[in-house]
Design a protein around this motif. Structure first.
Motif, PDB file in Angstrom:
ATOM      1  N   ARG A   1     -33.968 130.934  46.116  1.00  0.00           N
ATOM      2  CA  ARG A   1     -32.889 129.964  46.223  1.00  0.00           C
ATOM      3  C   ARG A   1     -32.575 129.436  44.842  1.00  0.00           C
ATOM      4  N   VAL A   2     -31.486 128.750  44.717  1.00  0.00           N
ATOM      5  CA  VAL A   2     -31.137 128.138  43.440  1.00  0.00           C
ATOM      6  C   VAL A   2     -31.905 126.833  43.330  1.00  0.00           C
TER       7      VAL A   2
ATOM      8  N   ALA B   1     -23.997 129.086  39.405  1.00  0.00           N
ATOM      9  CA  ALA B   1     -23.338 130.376  39.195  1.00  0.00           C
ATOM     10  C   ALA B   1     -24.182 131.269  38.286  1.00  0.00           C
ATOM     11  N   TYR B   2     -24.680 130.706  37.197  1.00  0.00           N
ATOM     12  CA  TYR B   2     -25.498 131.460  36.251  1.00  0.00           C
ATOM     13  C   TYR B   2     -26.740 132.020  36.934  1.00  0.00           C
ATOM     14  N   TRP B   3     -27.388 131.205  37.738  1.00  0.00           N
ATOM     15  CA  TRP B   3     -28.604 131.639  38.432  1.00  0.00           C
ATOM     16  C   TRP B   3     -28.280 132.753  39.433  1.00  0.00           C
ATOM     17  N   GLY B   4     -27.171 132.585  40.140  1.00  0.00           N
ATOM     18  CA  GLY B   4     -26.765 133.602  41.101  1.00  0.00           C
ATOM     19  C   GLY B   4     -26.408 134.923  40.436  1.00  0.00           C
ATOM     20  N   PHE B   5     -25.608 134.854  39.364  1.00  0.00           N
ATOM     21  CA  PHE B   5     -25.237 136.078  38.649  1.00  0.00           C
ATOM     22  C   PHE B   5     -26.465 136.724  38.011  1.00  0.00           C
TER      23      PHE B   5
ATOM     24  N   VAL C   1     -24.325 130.606  46.552  1.00  0.00           N
ATOM     25  CA  VAL C   1     -24.947 129.459  45.873  1.00  0.00           C
ATOM     26  C   VAL C   1     -24.171 128.168  46.135  1.00  0.00           C
ATOM     27  N   GLY C   2     -23.312 128.198  47.160  1.00  0.00           N
ATOM     28  CA  GLY C   2     -22.635 126.981  47.590  1.00  0.00           C
ATOM     29  C   GLY C   2     -21.443 126.561  46.758  1.00  0.00           C
ATOM     30  N   LEU C   3     -20.754 127.523  46.133  1.00  0.00           N
ATOM     31  CA  LEU C   3     -19.593 127.214  45.306  1.00  0.00           C
ATOM     32  C   LEU C   3     -18.330 127.824  45.924  1.00  0.00           C
TER      33      LEU C   3
END
Length: 198
Positions: free
Chosen positions: A192-193, A66-70, A92-94
């Motif tokens: 990508r993450v 989540a942090y990486w996506g945000f 990010v798959g969440l």
């Protein structure tokens, strides 16, 4: 930038297991609701609520995703206010259901407790980032920083990490500082993450 430094250059080589913890600039700095910093601090605080909700279902790896996506949306796409939280989570798959935490103040107690644990290691007159680790005797120690404007090349990144470790584990060391003269350089947008830990 410190997160990218650790994730991209340091963790894979130094075999680090990174645990991600929140720090709320809304709680820490208490900006006046009329100030130009309030809206951004409130927005990022609400994103922390989402990340703590994610933690309950996905653990530390989910928080990292989540942090990486945000962070990618905010820093690379320059969309602090213009992205859909559920869309980022999905990307990010969440589970997008965690987006409901955005407006749920019941997560604030957990954010404050985790943030206070970090601040206990470094004091109140610092901001973010905070890095914590165990010293030679196994006691938890922490330090504010390093504040960097770009990720150094691989060899420099590792030298910097080793310096940070030594400084953090030296009980009589307190501070190094110089005035920043350049803005952050966020580098290429992550495609990508990456893996959360090594």
């Amino acid at each position: 930038m410190t997160a990218r430094w650790v994730v991209d250059e340091v963790a894979p080589v130094r075999d680090l297991n990174v645990e991600w913890e929140p720090i709320s600039l809304l709680f820490k700095n208490r900006p006046d609701p009329g100030s130009d910093r309030y809206a951004g601090s409130l927005r990022t605080h609400r994103l922390l609520r989402v990340m703590e909700s994610v933690r309950t279902g996905y653990g530390n790896e989910g928080v990292f995703r989540a942090y990486w996506g945000f962070g990618t949306r905010i820093h690379h796409d320059e969309q602090l206010f213009d992205f859909d939280v559920g869309e980022v989570l999905s990307g990010v798959g969440l589970d997008t259901a965690h987006a409901a935490a955005f407006d749920d103040a019941s997560w604030d107690t957990e954010i404050r407790a985790r943030m206070d644990s970090g601040l206990e290691l470094v004091g109140q007159d610092v901001g973010t980032p905070i890095i914590a680790m165990d010293d030679a005797e196994g006691a938890r120690v922490g330090i504010f920083g390093p504040v960097i404007t770009k990720v150094p090349p691989a060899d420099e990144s590792l030298r910097l990490w080793d310096i940070v470790v030594e400084a953090t584990r030296t009980p009589s060391f307190w501070e190094l500082k110089r005035t920043r003269t350049e803005p952050p350089e966020f580098g290429d947008r992550p495609g990508r993450v990456p893996a959360a830990s090594t």
